[in-house]
Design a protein around this motif. Sequence first.
Motif, PDB file in Angstrom:
ATOM      1  N   ASN A 158       0.798  -1.225   0.000  1.00  0.00           N
ATOM      2  CA  ASN A 158       0.000   0.000   0.000  1.00  0.00           C
ATOM      3  C   ASN A 158       0.829   1.273   0.000  1.00  0.00           C
ATOM      4  O   ASN A 158       0.293   2.360   0.119  1.00  0.00           O
ATOM      5  CB  ASN A 158      -1.018   0.013   1.144  1.00  0.00           C
ATOM      6  CG  ASN A 158      -2.254  -0.751   0.766  1.00  0.00           C
ATOM      7  OD1 ASN A 158      -2.578  -0.860  -0.413  1.00  0.00           O
ATOM      8  ND2 ASN A 158      -2.949  -1.285   1.743  1.00  0.00           N
ATOM      9  N   THR A 159       2.150   1.118  -0.150  1.00  0.00           N
ATOM     10  CA  THR A 159       3.032   2.263  -0.343  1.00  0.00           C
ATOM     11  C   THR A 159       3.528   2.265  -1.783  1.00  0.00           C
ATOM     12  O   THR A 159       3.399   3.254  -2.497  1.00  0.00           O
ATOM     13  CB  THR A 159       4.222   2.204   0.636  1.00  0.00           C
ATOM     14  OG1 THR A 159       3.736   2.290   1.973  1.00  0.00           O
ATOM     15  CG2 THR A 159       5.202   3.341   0.373  1.00  0.00           C
ATOM     16  N   LEU A 160       4.074   1.131  -2.207  1.00  0.00           N
ATOM     17  CA  LEU A 160       4.583   0.990  -3.574  1.00  0.00           C
ATOM     18  C   LEU A 160       3.544   0.383  -4.510  1.00  0.00           C
ATOM     19  O   LEU A 160       3.420   0.800  -5.662  1.00  0.00           O
ATOM     20  CB  LEU A 160       5.844   0.124  -3.573  1.00  0.00           C
ATOM     21  CG  LEU A 160       7.026   0.662  -2.771  1.00  0.00           C
ATOM     22  CD1 LEU A 160       8.162  -0.345  -2.748  1.00  0.00           C
ATOM     23  CD2 LEU A 160       7.491   1.999  -3.330  1.00  0.00           C
ATOM     24  N   VAL A 161       2.851  -0.634  -4.035  1.00  0.00           N
ATOM     25  CA  VAL A 161       1.779  -1.306  -4.785  1.00  0.00           C
ATOM     26  C   VAL A 161       0.694  -1.706  -3.800  1.00  0.00           C
ATOM     27  O   VAL A 161       0.923  -1.709  -2.592  1.00  0.00           O
ATOM     28  CB  VAL A 161       2.294  -2.575  -5.531  1.00  0.00           C
ATOM     29  CG1 VAL A 161       3.271  -2.219  -6.627  1.00  0.00           C
ATOM     30  CG2 VAL A 161       2.888  -3.575  -4.563  1.00  0.00           C
ATOM     31  N   GLY A 162      -0.464  -2.093  -4.314  1.00  0.00           N
ATOM     32  CA  GLY A 162      -1.512  -2.608  -3.448  1.00  0.00           C
ATOM     33  C   GLY A 162      -1.027  -3.848  -2.715  1.00  0.00           C
ATOM     34  O   GLY A 162      -0.131  -4.557  -3.187  1.00  0.00           O
ATOM     35  N   ALA A 163      -1.617  -4.120  -1.569  1.00  0.00           N
ATOM     36  CA  ALA A 163      -1.170  -5.224  -0.719  1.00  0.00           C
ATOM     37  C   ALA A 163      -1.248  -6.588  -1.400  1.00  0.00           C
ATOM     38  O   ALA A 163      -0.562  -7.520  -0.994  1.00  0.00           O
ATOM     39  CB  ALA A 163      -1.969  -5.239   0.580  1.00  0.00           C
ATOM     40  N   LYS A 164      -2.070  -6.694  -2.411  1.00  0.00           N
ATOM     41  CA  LYS A 164      -2.196  -7.989  -3.103  1.00  0.00           C
ATOM     42  C   LYS A 164      -1.547  -7.995  -4.485  1.00  0.00           C
ATOM     43  O   LYS A 164      -1.604  -8.990  -5.185  1.00  0.00           O
ATOM     44  CB  LYS A 164      -3.663  -8.380  -3.200  1.00  0.00           C
ATOM     45  CG  LYS A 164      -4.256  -8.666  -1.832  1.00  0.00           C
ATOM     46  CD  LYS A 164      -5.647  -9.228  -1.903  1.00  0.00           C
ATOM     47  CE  LYS A 164      -6.128  -9.527  -0.496  1.00  0.00           C
ATOM     48  NZ  LYS A 164      -7.503  -9.926  -0.457  1.00  0.00           N
ATOM     49  N   ALA A 165      -0.920  -6.893  -4.860  1.00  0.00           N
ATOM     50  CA  ALA A 165      -0.249  -6.819  -6.167  1.00  0.00           C
ATOM     51  C   ALA A 165       1.116  -7.489  -6.050  1.00  0.00           C
ATOM     52  O   ALA A 165       1.947  -7.055  -5.258  1.00  0.00           O
ATOM     53  CB  ALA A 165      -0.094  -5.376  -6.610  1.00  0.00           C
ATOM     54  N   PRO A 166       1.369  -8.535  -6.820  1.00  0.00           N
ATOM     55  CA  PRO A 166       2.615  -9.282  -6.651  1.00  0.00           C
ATOM     56  C   PRO A 166       3.853  -8.596  -7.222  1.00  0.00           C
ATOM     57  O   PRO A 166       4.961  -8.815  -6.742  1.00  0.00           O
ATOM     58  CB  PRO A 166       2.350 -10.595  -7.383  1.00  0.00           C
ATOM     59  CG  PRO A 166       1.313 -10.256  -8.408  1.00  0.00           C
ATOM     60  CD  PRO A 166       0.476  -9.170  -7.792  1.00  0.00           C
ATOM     61  N   LEU A 167       3.671  -7.768  -8.247  1.00  0.00           N
ATOM     62  CA  LEU A 167       4.813  -7.183  -8.945  1.00  0.00           C
ATOM     63  C   LEU A 167       4.673  -5.673  -9.093  1.00  0.00           C
ATOM     64  O   LEU A 167       3.574  -5.126  -8.994  1.00  0.00           O
ATOM     65  CB  LEU A 167       4.960  -7.821 -10.330  1.00  0.00           C
ATOM     66  CG  LEU A 167       5.127  -9.342 -10.365  1.00  0.00           C
ATOM     67  CD1 LEU A 167       5.065  -9.847 -11.791  1.00  0.00           C
ATOM     68  CD2 LEU A 167       6.420  -9.767  -9.681  1.00  0.00           C
ATOM     69  N   ALA A 168       5.789  -5.028  -9.397  1.00  0.00           N
ATOM     70  CA  ALA A 168       5.798  -3.589  -9.619  1.00  0.00           C
ATOM     71  C   ALA A 168       5.124  -3.243 -10.936  1.00  0.00           C
ATOM     72  O   ALA A 168       5.240  -3.979 -11.910  1.00  0.00           O
ATOM     73  CB  ALA A 168       7.232  -3.072  -9.614  1.00  0.00           C
ATOM     74  N   THR A 169       4.458  -2.114 -10.958  1.00  0.00           N
ATOM     75  CA  THR A 169       3.878  -1.600 -12.196  1.00  0.00           C
ATOM     76  C   THR A 169       5.009  -1.026 -13.051  1.00  0.00           C
ATOM     77  O   THR A 169       6.076  -0.673 -12.529  1.00  0.00           O
ATOM     78  CB  THR A 169       2.871  -0.479 -11.894  1.00  0.00           C
ATOM     79  OG1 THR A 169       3.578   0.612 -11.277  1.00  0.00           O
ATOM     80  CG2 THR A 169       1.738  -0.958 -10.998  1.00  0.00           C
ATOM     81  N   PRO A 170       4.800  -0.883 -14.356  1.00  0.00           N
ATOM     82  CA  PRO A 170       5.826  -0.254 -15.195  1.00  0.00           C
ATOM     83  C   PRO A 170       6.208   1.148 -14.708  1.00  0.00           C
ATOM     84  O   PRO A 170       7.371   1.527 -14.733  1.00  0.00           O
ATOM     85  CB  PRO A 170       5.176  -0.206 -16.581  1.00  0.00           C
ATOM     86  CG  PRO A 170       4.203  -1.350 -16.569  1.00  0.00           C
ATOM     87  CD  PRO A 170       3.680  -1.412 -15.156  1.00  0.00           C
ATOM     88  N   GLU A 171       5.218   1.903 -14.248  1.00  0.00           N
ATOM     89  CA  GLU A 171       5.479   3.249 -13.721  1.00  0.00           C
ATOM     90  C   GLU A 171       6.389   3.184 -12.496  1.00  0.00           C
ATOM     91  O   GLU A 171       7.309   3.997 -12.335  1.00  0.00           O
ATOM     92  CB  GLU A 171       4.146   3.926 -13.366  1.00  0.00           C
ATOM     93  CG  GLU A 171       4.290   5.353 -12.892  1.00  0.00           C
ATOM     94  CD  GLU A 171       2.949   5.990 -12.523  1.00  0.00           C
ATOM     95  OE1 GLU A 171       2.887   7.228 -12.537  1.00  0.00           O
ATOM     96  OE2 GLU A 171       1.983   5.269 -12.208  1.00  0.00           O
ATOM     97  N   LEU A 172       6.161   2.207 -11.628  1.00  0.00           N
ATOM     98  CA  LEU A 172       6.986   2.052 -10.430  1.00  0.00           C
ATOM     99  C   LEU A 172       8.401   1.618 -10.786  1.00  0.00           C
ATOM    100  O   LEU A 172       9.373   2.093 -10.194  1.00  0.00           O
ATOM    101  CB  LEU A 172       6.345   1.058  -9.459  1.00  0.00           C
ATOM    102  CG  LEU A 172       7.030   0.927  -8.100  1.00  0.00           C
ATOM    103  CD1 LEU A 172       7.056   2.268  -7.356  1.00  0.00           C
ATOM    104  CD2 LEU A 172       6.321  -0.126  -7.264  1.00  0.00           C
ATOM    105  N   VAL A 173       8.542   0.745 -11.771  1.00  0.00           N
ATOM    106  CA  VAL A 173       9.871   0.331 -12.233  1.00  0.00           C
ATOM    107  C   VAL A 173      10.656   1.561 -12.700  1.00  0.00           C
ATOM    108  O   VAL A 173      11.846   1.708 -12.392  1.00  0.00           O
ATOM    109  CB  VAL A 173       9.764  -0.732 -13.357  1.00  0.00           C
ATOM    110  CG1 VAL A 173      11.122  -0.989 -13.998  1.00  0.00           C
ATOM    111  CG2 VAL A 173       9.178  -2.034 -12.805  1.00  0.00           C
ATOM    112  N   GLU A 174       9.995   2.458 -13.417  1.00  0.00           N
ATOM    113  CA  GLU A 174      10.644   3.694 -13.864  1.00  0.00           C
ATOM    114  C   GLU A 174      11.029   4.574 -12.679  1.00  0.00           C
ATOM    115  O   GLU A 174      12.087   5.208 -12.677  1.00  0.00           O
ATOM    116  CB  GLU A 174       9.749   4.463 -14.843  1.00  0.00           C
ATOM    117  CG  GLU A 174       9.646   3.825 -16.207  1.00  0.00           C
ATOM    118  CD  GLU A 174      11.011   3.640 -16.875  1.00  0.00           C
ATOM    119  OE1 GLU A 174      11.789   4.626 -16.918  1.00  0.00           O
ATOM    120  OE2 GLU A 174      11.299   2.520 -17.344  1.00  0.00           O
TER     121      GLU A 174
END
Length: 176
Positions: free
Chosen positions: A36-52
């Motif tokens: 819930n800081t970087l991704v939702g609590a159930k999201a397993p991987l980083a979004t493309p925007e977060l990778v950037e």
Amino acid sequence: MFEMLVPKLRVNTVFDIDLEKLYQQGYRGIITDLDNTLVGAKAPLATPELVEWFKKVKEIGFQLIIVSNNQLERVSKFATPLDIEFVHQARKPTNAPFRKAMTMMDLPADQTVVVGDQMLTDVYGGNRLGLFTILVMPIAIGDEGWFTRLINRRIERIALTRLRKKGLWFEEEKNT
């Protein structure tokens, strides 16, 4: 006590953090929460925007470590493909995980930033050690574990009420 729950900075998301300004101010390391800081609590991987965003963090010159209260499997599956070091089962807000992360980065408190979505774990833990604390809005509250949802968020609401009464918490102005 309630003053220790007040972050130095509040933003909507990690993408709203002025990384260049922090670097100019002498900060060199970022300790960030995961769920819930970087991704939702159930999201397993980083979004493309977060990778950037991670690339930008490293290009500016920051070291980055994820410190999460979650289990090894959850944190490792997220961090390892991104080549990001982490501390799992951290037991925030205790001092130990923050100190461990600073040791891993070989940085003192006055050069370290903590980013998280919870006042009771991330902000309180960081403030106790004199770190620069940044509170982000939680990404997906409905995905949080029962303890966070039923206990931590309830205590946060009580704390916010008291902080507002003491004049220590102001709502952000909305642009209309």
